[in-house]
Each structure stands twice: as structure tokens, then as C-alpha cells.
Design a protein around this motif. Structure first.
Motif, PDB file in Angstrom:
ATOM      1  N   THR A 117       0.823  -1.207   0.000  1.00  0.00           N
ATOM      2  CA  THR A 117       0.000   0.000   0.000  1.00  0.00           C
ATOM      3  C   THR A 117       0.863   1.265   0.000  1.00  0.00           C
ATOM      4  O   THR A 117       1.925   1.302   0.599  1.00  0.00           O
ATOM      5  CB  THR A 117      -0.887   0.033   1.267  1.00  0.00           C
ATOM      6  OG1 THR A 117      -0.062  -0.231   2.412  1.00  0.00           O
ATOM      7  CG2 THR A 117      -1.989  -0.992   1.201  1.00  0.00           C
ATOM      8  N   TRP A 118       0.374   2.291  -0.652  1.00  0.00           N
ATOM      9  CA  TRP A 118       0.908   3.657  -0.654  1.00  0.00           C
ATOM     10  C   TRP A 118       2.294   3.740  -1.308  1.00  0.00           C
ATOM     11  O   TRP A 118       2.940   2.726  -1.537  1.00  0.00           O
ATOM     12  CB  TRP A 118       0.956   4.254   0.759  1.00  0.00           C
ATOM     13  CG  TRP A 118      -0.371   4.271   1.448  1.00  0.00           C
ATOM     14  CD1 TRP A 118      -0.706   3.570   2.573  1.00  0.00           C
ATOM     15  CD2 TRP A 118      -1.555   4.998   1.066  1.00  0.00           C
ATOM     16  NE1 TRP A 118      -2.008   3.822   2.922  1.00  0.00           N
ATOM     17  CE2 TRP A 118      -2.552   4.693   2.023  1.00  0.00           C
ATOM     18  CE3 TRP A 118      -1.874   5.875   0.023  1.00  0.00           C
ATOM     19  CZ2 TRP A 118      -3.839   5.231   1.972  1.00  0.00           C
ATOM     20  CZ3 TRP A 118      -3.154   6.405  -0.029  1.00  0.00           C
ATOM     21  CH2 TRP A 118      -4.116   6.086   0.937  1.00  0.00           C
ATOM     22  N   ALA A 168       0.438  -2.447   4.199  1.00  0.00           N
ATOM     23  CA  ALA A 168       0.090  -3.864   4.032  1.00  0.00           C
ATOM     24  C   ALA A 168       0.957  -4.319   2.865  1.00  0.00           C
ATOM     25  O   ALA A 168       0.953  -3.688   1.804  1.00  0.00           O
ATOM     26  CB  ALA A 168      -1.386  -4.038   3.713  1.00  0.00           C
ATOM     27  N   LEU A 169       1.738  -5.366   3.084  1.00  0.00           N
ATOM     28  CA  LEU A 169       2.668  -5.826   2.040  1.00  0.00           C
ATOM     29  C   LEU A 169       2.471  -7.328   1.867  1.00  0.00           C
ATOM     30  O   LEU A 169       2.571  -8.083   2.841  1.00  0.00           O
ATOM     31  CB  LEU A 169       4.101  -5.497   2.474  1.00  0.00           C
ATOM     32  CG  LEU A 169       5.226  -5.619   1.442  1.00  0.00           C
ATOM     33  CD1 LEU A 169       6.458  -4.823   1.910  1.00  0.00           C
ATOM     34  CD2 LEU A 169       5.640  -7.030   1.121  1.00  0.00           C
ATOM     35  N   VAL A 170       2.134  -7.730   0.657  1.00  0.00           N
ATOM     36  CA  VAL A 170       1.932  -9.161   0.386  1.00  0.00           C
ATOM     37  C   VAL A 170       2.869  -9.580  -0.740  1.00  0.00           C
ATOM     38  O   VAL A 170       3.245  -8.767  -1.590  1.00  0.00           O
ATOM     39  CB  VAL A 170       0.455  -9.470   0.016  1.00  0.00           C
ATOM     40  CG1 VAL A 170      -0.469  -9.134   1.171  1.00  0.00           C
ATOM     41  CG2 VAL A 170       0.022  -8.729  -1.243  1.00  0.00           C
ATOM     42  N   GLU A 222      -6.236   9.312  -3.867  1.00  0.00           N
ATOM     43  CA  GLU A 222      -4.767   9.344  -3.739  1.00  0.00           C
ATOM     44  C   GLU A 222      -4.169   7.977  -3.419  1.00  0.00           C
ATOM     45  O   GLU A 222      -2.950   7.832  -3.323  1.00  0.00           O
ATOM     46  CB  GLU A 222      -4.327  10.378  -2.706  1.00  0.00           C
ATOM     47  CG  GLU A 222      -4.691  10.068  -1.271  1.00  0.00           C
ATOM     48  CD  GLU A 222      -6.060  10.600  -0.851  1.00  0.00           C
ATOM     49  OE1 GLU A 222      -6.981  10.632  -1.702  1.00  0.00           O
ATOM     50  OE2 GLU A 222      -6.205  10.956   0.324  1.00  0.00           O
ATOM     51  N   PHE A 223      -5.014   6.952  -3.267  1.00  0.00           N
ATOM     52  CA  PHE A 223      -4.497   5.619  -2.940  1.00  0.00           C
ATOM     53  C   PHE A 223      -3.621   5.099  -4.075  1.00  0.00           C
ATOM     54  O   PHE A 223      -3.985   5.144  -5.236  1.00  0.00           O
ATOM     55  CB  PHE A 223      -5.670   4.661  -2.702  1.00  0.00           C
ATOM     56  CG  PHE A 223      -5.251   3.250  -2.386  1.00  0.00           C
ATOM     57  CD1 PHE A 223      -4.286   2.984  -1.424  1.00  0.00           C
ATOM     58  CD2 PHE A 223      -5.819   2.171  -3.048  1.00  0.00           C
ATOM     59  CE1 PHE A 223      -3.890   1.684  -1.129  1.00  0.00           C
ATOM     60  CE2 PHE A 223      -5.444   0.863  -2.762  1.00  0.00           C
ATOM     61  CZ  PHE A 223      -4.472   0.625  -1.801  1.00  0.00           C
ATOM     62  N   GLN A 224      -2.443   4.633  -3.704  1.00  0.00           N
ATOM     63  CA  GLN A 224      -1.532   4.047  -4.693  1.00  0.00           C
ATOM     64  C   GLN A 224      -1.036   2.712  -4.169  1.00  0.00           C
ATOM     65  O   GLN A 224      -0.992   2.501  -2.953  1.00  0.00           O
ATOM     66  CB  GLN A 224      -0.321   4.948  -4.893  1.00  0.00           C
ATOM     67  CG  GLN A 224      -0.644   6.221  -5.645  1.00  0.00           C
ATOM     68  CD  GLN A 224       0.615   7.023  -5.905  1.00  0.00           C
ATOM     69  OE1 GLN A 224       1.390   7.289  -5.002  1.00  0.00           O
ATOM     70  NE2 GLN A 224       0.811   7.399  -7.155  1.00  0.00           N
TER      71      GLN A 224
END
Ligand code: SD4
Length: 321
Positions: free
Chosen positions: A39-40, A184-186, A301-303
Motif C-alpha cells: 500500500t501507498w 500492508a505488504l503481500v 490518492e491511494f496508490q
């Protein structure tokens, strides 16, 4: 000075292969390369660290943990680890969880004070205890016994912002909600082993003891080795009541692609809440076992950062209106 997510891209422009692509409507294939998605924009250096770690150690679990360390250690990321926003009493309380798709094991901590890497403590809960979740003082005592180093997490910058916020209480209830960012990193290695982690300081100025979606398995993160993984960022209260990440993984289990699954869950939540998506502030990403990735959110703005062996880039996921 803290760098908010909107200002972060400039400082990343030196990174090789960085590109920002508009409105991704479809989930994308990465092929059979290792894949990391976060995320982001501050997820980009994190995912790059994950790939580097995987290439060195061959461990997808180390890759997830050390990738998330990058955001936790960066004081410019004002919502994760050191430099994270404090609660209403000016105390930084961190939440994190870690999950391994191959074993379906998981670990989680909530309301952890004074330890800068809650993701590592969460992984240790998974690996060293019979339990899944530790909170508050118990989590801190466990971290101490495991030999983690204590650190003051509240920066001067965050203390000043908190004092300013405090001086304006009671707040105007119509005012915009405080900033909300989480990592959050997957990821998946080339053999198809999937894992993920999520780490946050939670909503700024939350009530002491408040726990959001991020350390809740199925809420802020869910990994199923047979299907894929999903993670969330945004207002935790709007995510955890719907088991957002779990719901996405279950839709992917039926064959839905990651972006469609994220979109479908957001629409379901909006329908039930009887609110336009733009009022929900919920954003998701997902990967599936086929190596496809995707995302959808209600914040323009979510990236999401996407890193595989061919490229490292920021993408703008589908905006659900
Ligand atoms: C929470 N979901 O504590 C977290 C905050 C967050 O993007 O994601 N921000 O509710």
C-alpha cells in the motif's frame, strides 16, 4: 520533517524503473516472477527491500518482514513505526500482523508501545508461541523477553502536531478524519509461496487502547496459500466489521481476479452502510496464486507499489465511486 504520503513520490523518483500509471481498471499478470505489492507510495522502497531480501535469503517470510521494516524505521512515514502518529494521550501504540500462506500460521500484536518493529514481534508470536495475538503490556513484555530493543517512537514533529490537535478539542465532528496510512505488504516467491504482513500506528489520536483492522487477521490482512492474499488501509472500523481482506480472498477463491474482488467488497460495504464509497475511506490490494495483482479503493490518492523481477513501480488502483 515528516513526509506525508502525497509528498513522498518526489523523494522516490531516483528509484530505478519508477513510474506512476493512471487508473488501473484490470488486474495485471506478473508471470512467474517473485511479486511484492504494498500500500501507498512508501510501499515502493519496502517492496524493493523485500525482493532484495528474497534474492539473498530465499525466504519469503524474511522478505515480508524486512520489507515492512523499511516503512517502520522511516520517520517520514507518519503512520507506521517510529514517527507514527500517537493516540489521544500522545502515546504511540502500534498494531501489526504477519501471516504465512503455506502453513496458515499467523501472529499479531496490538497496542504495542515502545518497540519500533511490531511486524517482527508479530512474526515472533507466530513462530515462538502457541498463540496468535498478544496485546498491550503482554505484547511489550513478550518483545522484551525476545530481546527486541526499546525505542521512543514519538518524534518531536508528531508531538507538536498532537499538542496542536489537543488544543483544538473538542473537535468539529464535521472536520475531515485524521490521516490514515498503513503498510500492508503481500508477496509470493517464484515457487508460489505466499505471505503477508501489515503494520500501522493506527488512526491518529485514536482512543487509548483502540485496535483497528491492521492486526486483525481477515481484516487488515489475510493470506491463504491455496488462493492468494489481500491487505487493507483506511478507516479500520469500516474494514474490520466486514472482514474485508478475508472477503476478498474468498471471492478470489471463486475465480474472481484481484481487482474485481477488491471492488466487489468495497461495493458490498458501501451498499450495507448506505453511503457513497467516497465517505468510507477504505482501500485494498490483492494478489492471487496465478501471479495476478490488483487493487481498488475509495480514496483518489491511494496508490500501490508493485515490484517484480522486471520492474518497480507505483500504480493507481481502481477508484470506486
Ligand atoms: C487503522 N487501518 O488503524 C488503520 C489505519 C490505516 O491507512 O490504514 N490507515 O484503522
Amino acid at each position: 520533517m515528516p513526509i506525508h504520503r502525497r509528498d513522498f513520490t518526489g523523494s522516490l523518483s531516483a528509484l530505478a524503473g519508477l513510474g506512476v500509471l493512471p487508473n488501473l481498471a484490470q488486474s495485471q499478470e506478473s508471470g512467474r516472477s517473485p511479486l511484492f505489492v504494498a500500500t501507498w507510495n512508501f510501499g515502493l522502497p519496502a517492496c524493493q527491500k523485500s525482493l532484495e531480501t528474497l534474492q539473498k535469503s530465499g525466504s519469503i517470510l524474511d522478505a515480508i518482514e524486512l520489507g515492512i521494516h523499511v516503512a517502520e524505521a522511516d520517520v517520514r512515514v507518519d503512520s507506521v513505526g517510529v514517527g507514527g502518529a500517537p493516540n489521544a494521550q500522545g502515546v504511540v501504540q502500534l498494531d501489526a500482523c504477519f501471516m504465512d500462506g503455506a502453513t496458515h500460521k499467523a501472529g499479531s500484536v496490538a497496542g504495542l508501545e515502545q518497540y519500533p518493529h511490531p511486524i517482527s514481534v508479530a512474526r515472533r508470536v507466530m513462530e515462538k508461541t502457541k498463540h496468535v495475538m498478544l496485546v498491550g503490556q503482554g505484547a511489550a513484555e513478550f518483545a522484551r523477553l525476545q530481546g527486541f530493543e526499546k525505542q521512543e517512537l514519538l518524534t518531536e514533529e508528531q508531538r507538536k502536531k498532537w499538542m496542536e490537535w489537543k488544543s483544538k478539542q473538542p473537535a468539529d465532528p464535521a472536520a475531515a478524519p485524521p490521516n490514515h496510512d498503513t503498510i500492508a505488504l503481500v508477496g509470493m516467491d517464484a515457487s508460489g509461496h505466499i505471505a503477508g504482513g501489515c503494520s500501522t500506528s493506527g488512526l491518529a489520536y485514536k482512543l487509548p487502547g483502540r485496535v483497528g483492522d491492521s492486526p486483525i487477521l481477515g481484516g487488515g490482512l489475510y493470506v491463504d496459500g491455496e488462493v492468494g492474499a489481500a491487505g487493507a488501509t483506511g478507516i479500520g472500523e469500516n474494514i474490520m466489521r466486514y472482514c474485508g481482506s478475508f472477503a476478498i480472498v474468498e471471492l478470489m477463491r471463486t475465480g474472481m481476479d484481484p481487482t474485481s474482488a477488491c471492488k466487489s467488497v468495497i461495493e458490498r460495504i458501501a451498499r450495507t452502510e448506505k453511503k457513497p464509497p467516497s465517505e468510507l475511506h477504505i482501500n485494498f490490494l490483492a494478489i492471487d496464486k496465478q501471479g495476478r495483482w490488483g487493487g481498488a479503493g475509495t480514496d483518489a490518492e491511494f496508490q500501490i507499489a508493485v515490484v517484480d523481477s522486471h520492474s518497480a513501480r507505483l500504480e493507481s488502483p481502481l477508484l470506486v465511486k
